[in-house]
Design a protein around this motif. Sequence first.
Motif, mmCIF file in Angstrom:
data_model
loop_
_atom_site.group_PDB
_atom_site.id
_atom_site.type_symbol
_atom_site.label_atom_id
_atom_site.label_comp_id
_atom_site.label_asym_id
_atom_site.label_seq_id
_atom_site.Cartn_x
_atom_site.Cartn_y
_atom_site.Cartn_z
ATOM 1 N N ILE A 472 14.389 19.986 1.906
ATOM 2 C CA ILE A 472 13.572 19.615 0.750
ATOM 3 C C ILE A 472 14.477 19.385 -0.460
ATOM 4 O O ILE A 472 15.363 20.189 -0.755
ATOM 5 C CB ILE A 472 12.544 20.713 0.433
ATOM 6 C CG1 ILE A 472 11.680 20.991 1.666
ATOM 7 C CG2 ILE A 472 11.681 20.311 -0.762
ATOM 8 C CD1 ILE A 472 10.915 19.807 2.171
ATOM 9 N N THR A 473 14.215 18.278 -1.151
ATOM 10 C CA THR A 473 14.934 17.950 -2.392
ATOM 11 C C THR A 473 13.906 17.714 -3.501
ATOM 12 O O THR A 473 12.694 17.725 -3.253
ATOM 13 C CB THR A 473 15.778 16.685 -2.224
ATOM 14 O OG1 THR A 473 14.887 15.570 -2.012
ATOM 15 C CG2 THR A 473 16.723 16.807 -1.028
ATOM 16 N N ASP A 474 14.382 17.464 -4.718
ATOM 17 C CA ASP A 474 13.478 17.175 -5.834
ATOM 18 C C ASP A 474 12.624 15.933 -5.567
ATOM 19 O O ASP A 474 11.541 15.780 -6.148
ATOM 20 C CB ASP A 474 14.284 16.977 -7.124
ATOM 21 C CG ASP A 474 14.763 18.301 -7.717
ATOM 22 O OD1 ASP A 474 14.120 19.342 -7.442
ATOM 23 O OD2 ASP A 474 15.765 18.301 -8.453
ATOM 24 N N ASP A 475 13.110 15.043 -4.717
ATOM 25 C CA ASP A 475 12.355 13.816 -4.444
ATOM 26 C C ASP A 475 11.013 14.104 -3.785
ATOM 27 O O ASP A 475 10.111 13.251 -3.800
ATOM 28 C CB ASP A 475 13.174 12.880 -3.544
ATOM 29 C CG ASP A 475 14.368 12.281 -4.284
ATOM 30 O OD1 ASP A 475 14.353 12.306 -5.529
ATOM 31 O OD2 ASP A 475 15.301 11.804 -3.617
ATOM 32 N N TYR A 476 10.861 15.279 -3.190
ATOM 33 C CA TYR A 476 9.599 15.614 -2.540
ATOM 34 C C TYR A 476 8.523 16.059 -3.539
ATOM 35 O O TYR A 476 7.402 16.354 -3.144
ATOM 36 C CB TYR A 476 9.812 16.711 -1.488
ATOM 37 C CG TYR A 476 10.397 16.195 -0.202
ATOM 38 C CD1 TYR A 476 9.586 15.788 0.855
ATOM 39 C CD2 TYR A 476 11.771 16.098 -0.038
ATOM 40 C CE1 TYR A 476 10.116 15.311 2.032
ATOM 41 C CE2 TYR A 476 12.332 15.621 1.142
ATOM 42 C CZ TYR A 476 11.492 15.223 2.177
ATOM 43 O OH TYR A 476 12.031 14.739 3.348
ATOM 44 N N LYS A 477 8.867 16.122 -4.816
ATOM 45 C CA LYS A 477 7.857 16.519 -5.809
ATOM 46 C C LYS A 477 6.787 15.447 -5.991
ATOM 47 O O LYS A 477 5.679 15.746 -6.424
ATOM 48 C CB LYS A 477 8.533 16.799 -7.157
ATOM 49 C CG LYS A 477 9.420 18.048 -7.159
ATOM 50 C CD LYS A 477 10.116 18.214 -8.501
ATOM 51 C CE LYS A 477 11.012 19.454 -8.506
ATOM 52 N NZ LYS A 477 11.800 19.579 -9.754
ATOM 53 N N LEU A 478 7.130 14.200 -5.700
ATOM 54 C CA LEU A 478 6.178 13.111 -5.901
ATOM 55 C C LEU A 478 5.886 12.400 -4.588
ATOM 56 O O LEU A 478 6.785 12.196 -3.767
ATOM 57 C CB LEU A 478 6.723 12.103 -6.917
ATOM 58 C CG LEU A 478 6.960 12.643 -8.334
ATOM 59 C CD1 LEU A 478 7.555 11.552 -9.218
ATOM 60 C CD2 LEU A 478 5.658 13.157 -8.946
ATOM 61 N N MET A 479 4.618 12.022 -4.413
ATOM 62 C CA MET A 479 4.231 11.274 -3.226
ATOM 63 C C MET A 479 4.712 9.821 -3.342
ATOM 64 O O MET A 479 4.931 9.314 -4.452
ATOM 65 C CB MET A 479 2.705 11.287 -3.070
ATOM 66 C CG MET A 479 2.070 12.658 -2.989
ATOM 67 S SD MET A 479 2.685 13.636 -1.595
ATOM 68 C CE MET A 479 2.061 12.702 -0.199
ATOM 69 N N PRO A 480 4.856 9.141 -2.214
ATOM 70 C CA PRO A 480 5.192 7.707 -2.292
ATOM 71 C C PRO A 480 4.059 6.921 -2.945
ATOM 72 O O PRO A 480 2.883 7.230 -2.738
ATOM 73 C CB PRO A 480 5.373 7.301 -0.811
ATOM 74 C CG PRO A 480 4.646 8.350 -0.027
ATOM 75 C CD PRO A 480 4.731 9.614 -0.825
ATOM 76 N N ILE A 481 4.438 5.928 -3.757
ATOM 77 C CA ILE A 481 3.420 4.990 -4.262
ATOM 78 C C ILE A 481 2.874 4.238 -3.049
ATOM 79 O O ILE A 481 3.643 3.757 -2.216
ATOM 80 C CB ILE A 481 4.050 3.990 -5.262
ATOM 81 C CG1 ILE A 481 4.618 4.744 -6.475
ATOM 82 C CG2 ILE A 481 3.012 2.968 -5.706
ATOM 83 C CD1 ILE A 481 3.602 5.475 -7.309
ATOM 84 N N PRO A 482 1.558 4.152 -2.906
ATOM 85 C CA PRO A 482 1.000 3.497 -1.709
ATOM 86 C C PRO A 482 1.586 2.103 -1.468
ATOM 87 O O PRO A 482 1.689 1.300 -2.408
ATOM 88 C CB PRO A 482 -0.505 3.439 -2.021
ATOM 89 C CG PRO A 482 -0.741 4.600 -2.941
ATOM 90 C CD PRO A 482 0.500 4.686 -3.780
ATOM 91 N N ARG A 483 1.975 1.850 -0.234
ATOM 92 C CA ARG A 483 2.563 0.563 0.114
ATOM 93 C C ARG A 483 1.612 -0.580 -0.221
ATOM 94 O O ARG A 483 2.031 -1.672 -0.660
ATOM 95 C CB ARG A 483 2.915 0.567 1.610
ATOM 96 C CG ARG A 483 3.332 -0.754 2.222
ATOM 97 C CD ARG A 483 4.386 -1.510 1.439
ATOM 98 N NE ARG A 483 5.618 -0.758 1.196
ATOM 99 C CZ ARG A 483 6.592 -1.193 0.403
ATOM 100 N NH1 ARG A 483 6.464 -2.364 -0.238
ATOM 101 N NH2 ARG A 483 7.670 -0.479 0.213
ATOM 102 N N THR A 484 0.313 -0.342 -0.054
ATOM 103 C CA THR A 484 -0.658 -1.390 -0.371
ATOM 104 C C THR A 484 -0.580 -1.772 -1.847
ATOM 105 O O THR A 484 -0.715 -2.949 -2.197
ATOM 106 C CB THR A 484 -2.084 -0.904 -0.057
ATOM 107 O OG1 THR A 484 -2.274 0.406 -0.618
ATOM 108 C CG2 THR A 484 -2.334 -0.820 1.435
ATOM 109 N N GLU A 485 -0.350 -0.792 -2.737
ATOM 110 C CA GLU A 485 -0.237 -1.085 -4.165
ATOM 111 C C GLU A 485 1.061 -1.828 -4.461
ATOM 112 O O GLU A 485 1.096 -2.746 -5.276
ATOM 113 C CB GLU A 485 -0.287 0.219 -4.983
ATOM 114 C CG GLU A 485 -1.549 1.029 -4.794
ATOM 115 C CD GLU A 485 -2.791 0.272 -5.220
ATOM 116 O OE1 GLU A 485 -2.721 -0.471 -6.215
ATOM 117 O OE2 GLU A 485 -3.830 0.419 -4.547
ATOM 118 N N LEU A 486 2.138 -1.434 -3.791
ATOM 119 C CA LEU A 486 3.425 -2.103 -4.007
ATOM 120 C C LEU A 486 3.362 -3.558 -3.561
ATOM 121 O O LEU A 486 3.948 -4.447 -4.195
ATOM 122 C CB LEU A 486 4.529 -1.359 -3.250
ATOM 123 C CG LEU A 486 4.881 0.038 -3.775
ATOM 124 C CD1 LEU A 486 5.815 0.750 -2.801
ATOM 125 C CD2 LEU A 486 5.525 -0.037 -5.154
#
Length: 500
Positions: A472-486
């Motif tokens: 686990i790193t700090d990057d796990y604090k946020l969920m991925p932006i939904p691919r559909t939105e990207l």
Amino acid sequence: MKEKKILRVRLYYMIFICLITLNSCNDDLEEELKGQLSESSISTESDATALIDGVYNGFLAGGWDYYASGELARVTDGITDVFVLNDSKYRNIETYNWTDENIASELWASIYTVVDRANWAILLIEGINESAFRTATKEQLIAEARFLRGLAYFDLTGLFGDVPLKLEPTKSDEVGLPRTDVNLVYEQIEADFEYASIHLPGRSGTPGKASKGAAYGLLAKTQLRQLKWELAEDNIDKLIALGEYNLFTEDNFLKLFYESNVLDDEFIFSILSLGESYSVASNHHLKFFTPWGYDTGWATVGLPVEIYNEMEPGDERSEVYLQEYPYLYGGAIKDAIDDFGFVINRKFGTFNRDVTSPGTGTSAAYRNYGISKMGVPVLRYADVLLLKAEIENELNGPTDIAYDAINEVRNRSGLSDLTDGLSKEAFRSAVLNERAIELAAEGHRKDDLIRQGVFVSKLNQYVQDQGYSVTITDDYKLMPIPRTELDLNPNMEPNPSNNF
């Protein structure tokens, strides 16, 4: 009363559909509007109330998303050490295998639906003549909408960080907004809660309605995300000073979560379920928190064994976290750890359906299958007291004020006072542990770990305990932006977690 609420929700949808029709039909179409409702014809307090009811309804998202069915808790507590997810759809969250960039896309859509409804409500209510309001003020109804929008953005920022800050209702298929710096979004959330704290009553009469107390509490939580300890303490103190809330002490802790107690004074704000039918304004939490062999649930979520084993002897909260349960088909005693690998968390399980469930027998269980009047607590008084203890310790050390606040919660659960003379660091750890046991599966653990700077260390210990192959790193604090939105929005930037 319930019928009126349903009618209001239906009326909102009629209004909403008419508005969409008016705004999405371009000059190429000549639609004949059959109804009388339109943006210009919304003119009464009843119309305004119907719009607000429609915003509230969005938090249940048909009973299956957002606050319903434990969806939000899965990506807040579910990625921490107080909530095990064992259902196949969410197993990748539990094991930190976030290769699916749409893992939180349904939540994204549900929350922005609430944002859009709130924006519509604010716009339309502002356009109603002041003289139309008889039982509520115009400012009070707008304050409700702003409170609900603030809560939606509080949830969005906790999940995704920077998010598009949308303060106008959707009227066309315009290109999507870029993400806004999270600090600017926090400014808007604070402004919405501050407006709500000024114009809402101290207590609404039900934790399902926005109130001044709820606004103070959520404003404090927003400020704690930014480590604004002094401001947060001021708002927590204002909430406590209202004198409207207290801990549930009428019976043991388990019964706080009985359906018959959803309106208890401990609940400051909850997402309430009407429990009318399987698909209308219900909440399907209970199926996920109940074993099939107990009452035909799915038993896919629970409390990790490690934290269960940390509970002190005599802690009455052990009644909530159930290891041995009677098997429905024959009554044999079963062990949840052997069967599922976790302890059953029965806060939201069939165990507490003292209103809608007859309680025994297979056919009786099916009679109300999946229908529940259980509320989902967003803010309750135990949470407030523990925050008071934590804030006081951060500002002034483990003073008598800090001890009194945490001991009130401990004593309610049959525990003795916390050991005197703890250092600031030891007291901080004690509060963090108390919050984990008291609030498991209510969605606060991720914020707690981040605020105290132990997100990475605690969760690496957790994944090690569970045998997961991940660091686990700090990057796990946020969920991925939904691919559909990207894919749909060229202005949208990904999170680091989009590259897992």
